[in-house]
Design an enzyme around this catalytic site. Sequence first.
Site, PDB file in Angstrom:
ATOM      1  N   HIS A  66      -4.582   6.797   8.162  1.00 28.37           N
ATOM      2  CA  HIS A  66      -4.317   5.450   7.652  1.00 28.37           C
ATOM      3  C   HIS A  66      -2.837   5.274   7.304  1.00 28.37           C
ATOM      4  O   HIS A  66      -2.144   6.236   6.971  1.00 28.37           O
ATOM      5  CB  HIS A  66      -5.124   5.199   6.371  1.00 28.37           C
ATOM      6  N   LYS A  76       4.087   7.958   0.370  1.00 29.92           N
ATOM      7  CA  LYS A  76       2.976   8.616  -0.315  1.00 29.92           C
ATOM      8  C   LYS A  76       3.402  10.020  -0.703  1.00 29.92           C
ATOM      9  O   LYS A  76       4.032  10.725   0.078  1.00 29.92           O
ATOM     10  CB  LYS A  76       1.758   8.741   0.612  1.00 29.92           C
ATOM     11  N   TYR A 136      -2.956  10.998  -4.835  1.00 24.94           N
ATOM     12  CA  TYR A 136      -1.964  10.306  -4.016  1.00 24.94           C
ATOM     13  C   TYR A 136      -1.128   9.409  -4.925  1.00 24.94           C
ATOM     14  O   TYR A 136      -1.687   8.554  -5.615  1.00 24.94           O
ATOM     15  CB  TYR A 136      -2.622   9.344  -3.035  1.00 24.94           C
ATOM     16  N   ASP A 172     -13.651   5.005   9.847  1.00 24.49           N
ATOM     17  CA  ASP A 172     -12.712   5.871  10.575  1.00 24.49           C
ATOM     18  C   ASP A 172     -13.262   6.253  11.949  1.00 24.49           C
ATOM     19  O   ASP A 172     -12.545   6.254  12.942  1.00 24.49           O
ATOM     20  CB  ASP A 172     -12.419   7.133   9.761  1.00 24.49           C
TER      21      ASP A 172
HETATM   22  C1  LIG Z   1      -6.949   3.578   0.123  1.00 29.24           C
HETATM   23  C2  LIG Z   1      -7.624   2.799  -0.967  1.00 29.24           C
HETATM   24  C3  LIG Z   1      -8.957   2.464  -0.896  1.00 29.24           C
HETATM   25  N1  LIG Z   1      -9.535   1.751  -1.902  1.00 29.24           N
HETATM   26  C4  LIG Z   1     -10.961   1.454  -1.810  1.00 29.24           C
HETATM   27  C5  LIG Z   1     -11.411   0.820  -0.514  1.00 29.24           C
HETATM   28  C6  LIG Z   1     -12.818   1.364  -0.332  1.00 29.24           C
HETATM   29  O1  LIG Z   1     -13.724   0.574  -1.050  1.00 29.24           O
HETATM   30  C7  LIG Z   1     -12.764   2.744  -0.992  1.00 29.24           C
HETATM   31  C8  LIG Z   1     -12.589   3.872   0.001  1.00 29.24           C
HETATM   32  O2  LIG Z   1     -11.493   3.509   0.836  1.00 29.24           O
HETATM   33  P1  LIG Z   1     -11.202   4.357   2.131  1.00 29.24           P
HETATM   34  O3  LIG Z   1     -12.475   4.727   2.823  1.00 29.24           O
HETATM   35  O4  LIG Z   1     -10.137   3.629   2.922  1.00 29.24           O
HETATM   36  O5  LIG Z   1     -10.579   5.702   1.485  1.00 29.24           O
HETATM   37  P2  LIG Z   1      -9.894   6.867   2.310  1.00 29.24           P
HETATM   38  O6  LIG Z   1     -10.505   7.028   3.647  1.00 29.24           O
HETATM   39  O7  LIG Z   1      -9.819   8.048   1.417  1.00 29.24           O
HETATM   40  O8  LIG Z   1      -8.416   6.298   2.521  1.00 29.24           O
HETATM   41  C9  LIG Z   1      -7.279   7.108   2.267  1.00 29.24           C
HETATM   42  O9  LIG Z   1      -7.266   8.036   3.303  1.00 29.24           O
HETATM   43  C10 LIG Z   1      -6.035   8.439   3.844  1.00 29.24           C
HETATM   44  C11 LIG Z   1      -6.080   9.950   3.899  1.00 29.24           C
HETATM   45  C12 LIG Z   1      -4.811   7.942   3.177  1.00 29.24           C
HETATM   46  O10 LIG Z   1      -3.745   8.506   3.312  1.00 29.24           O
HETATM   47  C13 LIG Z   1      -4.845   6.719   2.377  1.00 29.24           C
HETATM   48  O11 LIG Z   1      -4.246   7.003   1.113  1.00 29.24           O
HETATM   49  C14 LIG Z   1      -6.146   6.142   2.164  1.00 29.24           C
HETATM   50  O12 LIG Z   1      -6.263   5.146   3.155  1.00 29.24           O
HETATM   51  O13 LIG Z   1     -11.639   2.696  -1.881  1.00 29.24           O
HETATM   52  C15 LIG Z   1      -8.833   1.340  -2.999  1.00 29.24           C
HETATM   53  O14 LIG Z   1      -9.383   0.689  -3.903  1.00 29.24           O
HETATM   54  N2  LIG Z   1      -7.499   1.648  -3.087  1.00 29.24           N
HETATM   55  C16 LIG Z   1      -6.870   2.360  -2.108  1.00 29.24           C
HETATM   56  O15 LIG Z   1      -5.657   2.615  -2.228  1.00 29.24           O
END
Ligand SMILES: Cc1cn([C@H]2C[C@H](O)[C@@H](COP(=O)(O)OP(=O)(O)O[C@H]3O[C@H](C)C(=O)[C@H](O)[C@H]3O)O2)c(=O)[nH]c1=O
Length: 187
Positions: A66, A76, A136, A172
């Site tokens: 992402h 980051k 992060y 993803d």
């Molecule tokens: C990224 C993010 C997500 N969210 C919420 C959105 C969804 O409801 C939930 C899970 O989100 P997501 O599936 O996108 O989380 P990750 O897959 O861990 O995303 C991260 O994964 C890769 C490794 C990264 O580098 C980013 O920091 C980030 O995108 O948290 C938030 O509220 N704030 C945030 O900053």
Amino acid sequence: MTERFELIETPMKGLHLIQRQLLGDSRGFLQRLFCAEDLQMFGWNHPVAQINHTLTRERGSVRGLHMQKAPHAEDKLITCLRGEVWDVAVDMRAGSPTFLQWHAVHLIAKQACSYLIPAGFAHGFQTLTDDVEMLYCHSQPYVPQSEVGIHVLDPRLAISWPLPFTVQSEKDAATAWLPDDFAGVSI
Ligand SMILES: Cc1cn([C@H]2C[C@H](O)[C@@H](COP(=O)(O)OP(=O)(O)O[C@H]3O[C@H](C)C(=O)[C@H](O)[C@H]3O)O2)c(=O)[nH]c1=O
């Protein structure tokens, strides 16, 4: 190098490992996870806008890749607090000499090393142990509409992941591959 942090270069401009110094005593240790003054010397020139903490339970899980597009492109600082990860940054910057190249580091919580990933890089990781906790620091707030996903198995990247995938989010897994004419992002 500063009193608390040592910068370790990578082959990509702006992408660094940050080795933290632990101050140990008979009780345990204190470590500084972030210091605006010190990290400014390493290219972090923004306030910390948000800090996220994730738990990933199963070994082999994959999060990412992402990034956020301009004007919300973000630096980051990635820290592994528990367990071990294979952490990958991909240079998505239009015109970069390392465009679409990736650089992976093995982050081990006990080794007190963080990954400083500048704007214009996509980020993802695979867990190498169960119950991995990651912290992060983000230089921009989360703006979902600006988020860009890159598939972890995109053939244009050819990332060599160390383990068979176990758990991945539906979002993803469903991410499209980069279009053939993708020329990068401007930050
Ligand atoms: C990224 C993010 C997500 N969210 C919420 C959105 C969804 O409801 C939930 C899970 O989100 P997501 O599936 O996108 O989380 P990750 O897959 O861990 O995303 C991260 O994964 C890769 C490794 C990264 O580098 C980013 O920091 C980030 O995108 O948290 C938030 O509220 N704030 C945030 O900053």
